[in-house]
Every structure is written in structure tokens, then in C-alpha cells.
Design a protein around this motif. Structure first.
Motif, PDB file in Angstrom:
ATOM      1  N   UNK A   1      38.831  40.190  43.616  1.00 36.48           N
ATOM      2  CA  UNK A   1      37.871  40.056  42.525  1.00 36.48           C
ATOM      3  C   UNK A   1      38.411  40.374  41.148  1.00 36.48           C
ATOM      4  N   UNK A   2      39.687  40.142  40.922  1.00 33.54           N
ATOM      5  CA  UNK A   2      40.283  40.502  39.630  1.00 33.54           C
ATOM      6  C   UNK A   2      39.853  39.552  38.510  1.00 33.54           C
ATOM      7  N   UNK A   3      39.325  38.388  38.861  1.00 31.46           N
ATOM      8  CA  UNK A   3      38.822  37.373  37.918  1.00 31.46           C
ATOM      9  C   UNK A   3      39.915  36.645  37.150  1.00 31.46           C
TER      10      UNK A   3
ATOM     11  N   UNK B   1      49.707  32.810  40.429  1.00 32.18           N
ATOM     12  CA  UNK B   1      49.525  34.097  39.745  1.00 32.18           C
ATOM     13  C   UNK B   1      48.517  35.020  40.428  1.00 32.18           C
ATOM     14  N   UNK B   2      47.762  34.501  41.358  1.00 33.81           N
ATOM     15  CA  UNK B   2      46.818  35.374  42.086  1.00 33.81           C
ATOM     16  C   UNK B   2      47.599  36.530  42.714  1.00 33.81           C
ATOM     17  N   UNK B   3      47.223  37.760  42.419  1.00 35.32           N
ATOM     18  CA  UNK B   3      48.023  38.909  42.870  1.00 35.32           C
ATOM     19  C   UNK B   3      48.045  39.105  44.373  1.00 35.32           C
TER      20      UNK B   3
ATOM     21  N   UNK C   1      34.642  30.339  40.020  1.00 34.93           N
ATOM     22  CA  UNK C   1      33.563  31.179  39.530  1.00 34.93           C
ATOM     23  C   UNK C   1      33.538  32.447  40.352  1.00 34.93           C
ATOM     24  N   UNK C   2      32.646  33.370  39.981  1.00 41.44           N
ATOM     25  CA  UNK C   2      32.524  34.613  40.747  1.00 41.44           C
ATOM     26  C   UNK C   2      31.192  34.629  41.475  1.00 41.44           C
ATOM     27  N   UNK C   3      31.221  35.119  42.698  1.00 41.19           N
ATOM     28  CA  UNK C   3      30.009  35.248  43.494  1.00 41.19           C
ATOM     29  C   UNK C   3      30.160  36.501  44.344  1.00 41.19           C
ATOM     30  N   UNK C   4      29.243  37.421  44.191  1.00 41.80           N
ATOM     31  CA  UNK C   4      29.318  38.690  44.927  1.00 41.80           C
ATOM     32  C   UNK C   4      30.664  39.373  44.709  1.00 41.80           C
TER      33      UNK C   4
END
Ligand code: SF4
Length: 62
Positions: A12-14, A52-54, A25-28
């Protein structure tokens, strides 16, 4: 190209939402893919997101 986010990996780092707001998008508090098919002009940005996603939670498929 399609994208999926593995909800068991996402932290969930966005980052992907900031880099690619037309695709993610973000959900929960987790990222989710908001389009069925990634538009060709967004593919390069999506590849950047995936690399780049950690936690390597973004999976791309052709
Ligand atoms: S960059 Fe990766 S960990 Fe961060 S919100 Fe996106 S999918 Fe989740």
C-alpha cells in the motif's frame, strides 16, 4: 497489456498510483488495477511501476 496487483504482496505504498493514476487506484489500502486493458501510451509508465514497486507486486502480461 494487462496488469494485476498481487494483494498478498502489496504494502500500500501508493507509488504505482502516483506514477500511473490512470491505471492504478487504492482500495482498502491496497493498490488495484482500475482498467481492463492498459492503453498503449501508458504501457511504458506501467513497466516503470512494475519495476519500481518495492515488493514486486505488479504483474504485467501481454
Ligand atoms: S507500488 Fe507496489 S506495493 Fe506500492 S501500492 Fe503499488 S502495488 Fe502496492
Amino acid at each position: 497489456m494487462n496488469a494485476k496487483v498481487d494483494p498478498t504482496q502489496c504494502i500500500g505504498c501508493e507509488l504505482c498510483v502516483q506514477l500511473c493514476p490512470d491505471v492504478f487506484g487504492m482500495e482498502d489500502n491496497l493498490a488495484t488495477v482500475i482498467v481492463d486493458v492498459i492503453a498503449p501510451d501508458l504501457e511504458a509508465a506501467c513497466r516503470d511501476c512494475a519495476s519500481q514497486c518495492p515488493v514486486s507486486a505488479i504483474v504485467l502480461s501481454e
